[in-house]
Design an enzyme around this catalytic site. Structure first.
Site, PDB file in Angstrom:
ATOM      1  N   ASP A   7      -3.641  11.370  -1.949  1.00 10.21           N
ATOM      2  CA  ASP A   7      -3.635   9.670  -1.495  1.00 10.21           C
ATOM      3  C   ASP A   7      -5.095   9.898  -0.232  1.00 10.21           C
ATOM      4  O   ASP A   7      -4.897  10.308   0.545  1.00 10.21           O
ATOM      5  CB  ASP A   7      -2.217   9.248  -0.866  1.00 10.21           C
ATOM      6  CG  ASP A   7      -1.916   8.824  -1.563  1.00 10.21           C
ATOM      7  OD1 ASP A   7      -1.790   8.824  -2.689  1.00 10.21           O
ATOM      8  OD2 ASP A   7      -0.359   8.615  -1.248  1.00 10.21           O
ATOM      9  N   ASP A 129       3.565  -0.696  -9.586  1.00  9.32           N
ATOM     10  CA  ASP A 129       4.478  -0.947  -8.314  1.00  9.32           C
ATOM     11  C   ASP A 129       5.198  -2.438  -7.831  1.00  9.32           C
ATOM     12  O   ASP A 129       4.317  -3.791  -8.207  1.00  9.32           O
ATOM     13  CB  ASP A 129       3.138  -0.609  -7.002  1.00  9.32           C
ATOM     14  CG  ASP A 129       2.514   0.134  -7.303  1.00  9.32           C
ATOM     15  OD1 ASP A 129       3.271   1.495  -7.873  1.00  9.32           O
ATOM     16  OD2 ASP A 129       0.611   0.197  -7.317  1.00  9.32           O
TER      17      ASP A 129
END
Length: 238
Positions: A7, A129
């Site tokens: 990330d 998500d």
């Protein structure tokens, strides 16, 4: 497949806690070297997210992504802030194997369906998500009232096959994956390939997910915390 995660925030590899940008832990100040370590362990899949891009709605770590792609031998998928055809195609021309479309699947489903029609379900992946079964968007900063299963069903009908599903409440917590959520979604959409992300702690979690039908798993925090190693994951893949 097992996908170690990188990330990106300000050109560095970090991990967030429950998607909170104010709770970022530095993992590696050289994400390219981190990607090379994945290869060195015998793994050839990589999940990359431009966290800044997800928040801003435009690429913020493109140069770092390009450097990772150039250095990594294997499949690279990228998500975070990809909300235009131009950017999706720019990443594909860069050599990225799979583009993850998340927020835009809710805000501009027509665009996503067009990209699916052009590039197919192997290159265009849908990122869903959620929290409490509802989709969250824009770097997990906005809560919608759309059910995760509803979005998955719509995208399946448009030709999507791979869905990266993350329970925001579990992400970065090492509390274990939300097996109940994944089981429910698989029962509702059995034709989907559900890629599980968020909360994975150990090899046992990976095995549990694979046992319920999630053959593809993304692992981030557990690698940083040392509760599972790249070498152990390579053994599972092998």
């Amino acid at each position: 497949m097992i996908f170690p995660a990188i990330d990106l925030k300000a050109g560095q590899s970090v991990r967030l806690y429950q998607g909170d940008f104010d709770q970022a832990t530095l993992i590696n100040n050289d994400p390219v070297e981190q990607a090379k370590a994945v290869n060195a362990a015998g793994l050839h899949q990589l999940h990359v997210v431009d966290l800044d891009g997800a928040k801003a709605g435009q690429p913020e770590n493109f140069a770092t992504v390009a450097a990772i792609r150039a250095a990594f031998d294997g499949t690279v998928e990228i998500g975070g802030g990809i909300r235009s055809r131009e950017l999706a195609e720019l990443y594909l021309k860069l050599g990225i194997d799979r583009i993850i479309l998340g927020s835009v699947a809710l805000s501009d489903p027509t665009l996503v369906k067009q990209l699916l029609a052009t590039y197919g379900g192997e290159r265009i992946v849908i990122g869903i998500d959620g929290q409490n079964g509802l989709v969250v968007t824009d770097g997990w900063l906005k809560q919608s009232q759309v059910k995760m299963s509803q979005l998955m069903t719509e995208m399946l009908a448009a030709g999507a096959r791979h869905f990266i599903v993350t329970d925001v409440a579990r992400d970065g917590t090492l509390q274990g994956p939300n097996v109940g959520l994944y089981s429910t979604l698989l029962a509702q959409c059995p034709q989907a390939n559900l890629v599980a992300g968020g909360g994975v702690r150990t090899l046992a979690d990976v095995q549990t997910l694979q046992a319920i039908g999630c053959q593809d798993v993304i692992i981030g925090k557990a690698l940083a915390a040392g509760t599972v190693t790249l070498e152990e994951l390579a053994g599972v893949v092998g």
